[in-house]
Scaffold this active site. Structure first.
Site, PDB file in Angstrom:
ATOM      1  N   GLY A  10       0.812  -1.210   0.000  1.00  0.00           N
ATOM      2  CA  GLY A  10       0.000   0.000   0.000  1.00  0.00           C
ATOM      3  C   GLY A  10       0.845   1.260   0.000  1.00  0.00           C
ATOM      4  N   GLY A  12      -0.220   4.377   0.380  1.00  0.00           N
ATOM      5  CA  GLY A  12      -0.982   5.496   0.929  1.00  0.00           C
ATOM      6  C   GLY A  12      -0.092   6.304   1.863  1.00  0.00           C
ATOM      7  N   GLU A 170     -18.106  17.771   2.105  1.00  0.00           N
ATOM      8  CA  GLU A 170     -17.293  18.515   1.147  1.00  0.00           C
ATOM      9  C   GLU A 170     -17.835  18.357  -0.273  1.00  0.00           C
ATOM     10  OE1 GLU A 170     -13.061  18.850   3.501  1.00  0.00           O
ATOM     11  OE2 GLU A 170     -13.360  17.068   2.310  1.00  0.00           O
ATOM     12  N   ASP A 296      -5.362   3.189   8.164  1.00  0.00           N
ATOM     13  CA  ASP A 296      -6.744   2.740   8.275  1.00  0.00           C
ATOM     14  C   ASP A 296      -6.867   1.242   8.528  1.00  0.00           C
ATOM     15  OD1 ASP A 296      -7.468   5.312   7.768  1.00  0.00           O
ATOM     16  OD2 ASP A 296      -8.469   4.939   5.855  1.00  0.00           O
ATOM     17  N   ALA A 312      -5.810  10.974   7.602  1.00  0.00           N
ATOM     18  CA  ALA A 312      -4.439  11.026   7.091  1.00  0.00           C
ATOM     19  C   ALA A 312      -3.414  11.124   8.210  1.00  0.00           C
ATOM     20  CB  ALA A 312      -4.301  12.207   6.131  1.00  0.00           C
TER      21      ALA A 312
END
Lengths: 427, 427
Positions: A10, A12, A170, A296, A312
């Site tokens: 990953g 991320g 958002e 996560d 984040a």
């Protein structure tokens, strides 16, 4: 000491920050694995969906990131299985042995098994999702512009956003701005009929914020024309609309599902509640101390007994610690436990409007919005991305225009209007 | 005088320039029809394919263009049929009556009926094409990076570009630069094996230019490592490579077809050679003087008996004249015949290198390249596009980096290497 191989699953926030720490250790060889060839800056994904940014502006090529590290390489592919006994991970059928494994594969959309969600609602996790949402919105407007059937026009021009978290809020704010500033000028004949419905089934919107911030966001969205539906969870999504538990029905061809996520489960690894893995405070799996989990994917709870927020900053901090702890393990040093530093919470609502909560400090409006801009530009990887995102934002700010209105793939909508059309949403 | 309705098919250079003229006439109502919701700046399409630009930077929303004209509207859809007797055009099943029709639908890729081209080669006309070429190149590099079979690696890393016109030459140059500056840094282990093969089956490359410019381009491409194949036209494209008329075979999973175009034929309209329509010098069809044709769709020949070149400047000039002539027709004024003003010819080869021919003036290298930049920025529609394209170019120029390396859709390649692999291309 022979060279140790660390596989990082990953790319991320967790994975990239771990690689940064790991690559400093000369005795390590690192393989970073991801399905995509880019790191996605998810906090700005909603701006791709709403046409504010172009997709490559929030995506950074992994290989460009890895250039500076001579002991790290990239493998594009899907992590299909982990064998903790043999210490191997299977990537697209290829067996990759590891000495240490770091899992940071994040989450995927969770439909909670509700009928029709997987089939008819659009998730909001990856670039593909965001582009599909954008294409759908543009296609629906073009189709509405030449449709005389008022019922069909209504279904085309209603977007239901399920989930009152930051993503849902958002998106709703950005869609409302697109309606007010772009569609009203591009296709004035339909702009008045556009409806944006934001559904929060259980509590209040932005529940991670204080109640007063929540109410501010609510007032702002209402003023922008967003319809808020509270306390009536979605029961079913169909091709022609959304049915709520109370029985009311909102006709819509476009439902966006931002109501929940679940961990990406990799066969062979233990999966706890919500597909997340519970680790020791040092971020490794107790039964397999050579497997670390960050971001996560990790369900570790803080002192209050609650799992850390799936944001984040958790991923960045856990990624850094997991990287350091692997280096410590290799050196035979003591592992450090995770300490979460809450840097605060930010959400943007629209032009000049955001909410910020940093410790006891709470502020709203323009100052929060300016802070939001700076923080997001700062965390965005790559000089080019920062430059172009800034150019896009400046352009949109001064022209009231949205950058990207190019339809890549036209969407076909159901031929007929839904049989049962009950107009029941009240604001 | 009652209001006249003009339908313009196609929002290319011809269509947009016609609308600009038509919209000045208060007695006209204009409907612009296009399959896409954007005007595509085709001269820069190859930079999207090679990763230099993002797709929305060379596409301009038609509705944003039409905002300033109160008597013009947009209809997104496919022009399926024209009935010149009834004076109607069918768009996605909807009947649209017209008083005047302007056809500027351009061209599509022509495979000349060669086996395998439609199935295995990738055309290079629209944004979708360019994005597919980019995704294919990135996917092939990633796959090659983890493939040990040398035969398969060769097929993955060879790109065959068929057609030595500007599109083929500019693509080959851009790919060669990507190999030298980007892939050599991102995936150094495969960069050396990358091959770019440019095929010109019949004459020399860039045949619209003088022979000396042609030779300069040839030398430059060879120096960049591009392999040139002359005088041996393609006989067949397969999933595993390209077979030439001489029998030689180049193993490749990626063939780009830039060898020819043919007019987009609309049923009901006369179609001449190459799908193009021959008009009177005033750009209308003699049998139907209310139907005008402009740009690539028009096969009108100049004084030398040859059709005007299918380039942007022809389309722009014919679009303007067709618009003016329709206004003149409405006012009962005399039609003006088409006079082509040759503004010269430009092609870019790569960093700091281009060729320019303006009248008798010929120049090459940096000056031509700088001129190319200025001309392309000037003709690009929209302040935002100009700004972002300039930012991207400046970034790439100073960093030797290509802007866009995000893989949107991973491409699956054939499992096995081609049975018959004869390595025969010689440079």
């Amino acid at each position: 000491m022979s060279e140790k191989h660390v596989v990082v699953l990953g790319a991320g926030f967790a994975g990239l920050n771990a690689v940064r720490e790991l690559a400093r250790e000369p005795g390590l060889r690192i393989t970073l694995v991801d399905r995509n060839n880019y790191h996605l800056f998810q906090p700005l994904l909603y701006q791709v969906a709403s046409g504010g940014l172009e997709s490559p502006q929030i995506a950074f090529p992994i290989r460009a990131f890895l250039r500076r590290y001579t002991n790290a390489c990239f493998l594009m592919g899907n992590a299909e299985r982990v064998d903790p006994q043999a210490k191997t991970v299977t990537v697209d059928g290829q067996l990759l042995p590891y000495d240490y494994l770091l899992v940071g594969v994040g989450t995927r959309t969770n439909d909670f098994g509700l009928p029709g969600v997987a089939q008819y609602a659009q998730g909001m996790k990856g670039l593909e999702d965001a582009l599909r949402i954008r294409d759908r919105l543009i296609s629906a407007c073009e189709e509405a512009a030449r449709t005389s059937d008022p019922q069909r026009r209504k279904s085309l021009l209603t977007t239901v956003i399920v989930g009152g978290g930051p993503t849902g809020v958002e998106l709703a704010g950005a869609f409302a701005e697109a309606k007010r500033h772009v569609i009203s000028r591009d296709i004035p004949e339909i702009a008045g009929e556009m409806r944006i419905v934001l559904v929060e089934g259980f509590g209040r919107i932005l529940s991670a914020f204080s109640e007063s911030s929540s109410r501010y966001a609510e007032r702002f969205l209402r003023a922008m024309g967003v319809e808020l539906v509270y306390g009536d969870p979605v029961a079913e999504v169909g091709s022609g609309g959304v049915r709520f538990q109370s029985g009311r029905f909102v006709p819509s061809f476009s439902t966006i599902w931002a109501a929940g996520v679940t961990g990406v489960a990799i066969p062979g690894l233990p999966a706890g509640r919500g597909g997340r893995i519970v680790t020791a405070p040092e971020l490794f799996i107790p039964e397999h101390p050579e497997i670390y989990v960050a971001g996560d994917s990790n369900a570790l709870a803080g002192d209050d007994g609650k799992a850390y927020p799936q944001v984040a900053q958790t991923a960045i901090q856990q990624g850094v610690l997991a990287g350091c702890n692997i280096v410590r393990a290799v050196r035979g040093q003591r592992q450090k436990p995770f300490r979460y530093i809450d840097k605060g919470n930010l959400a943007t609502l629209g032009r000049n409007h955001a909410i910020a909560e940093i410790g006891r400090l709470r502020f709203k409006g323009f100052a929060a919005w300016a802070l939001w801009l700076v923080v997001h530009l700062y965390y965005l990887i790559g000089f080019r991305n920062r430059l172009l995102v800034m150019a896009n934002w400046a352009y949109s700010y001064f022209t009231y225009d949205f950058a990207v209105r190019i339809l890549h793939k036209r969407v076909a909508f159901p031929e007929t209007s839904p049989q049962e059309v009950r107009e029941t949403v009240r604001t």
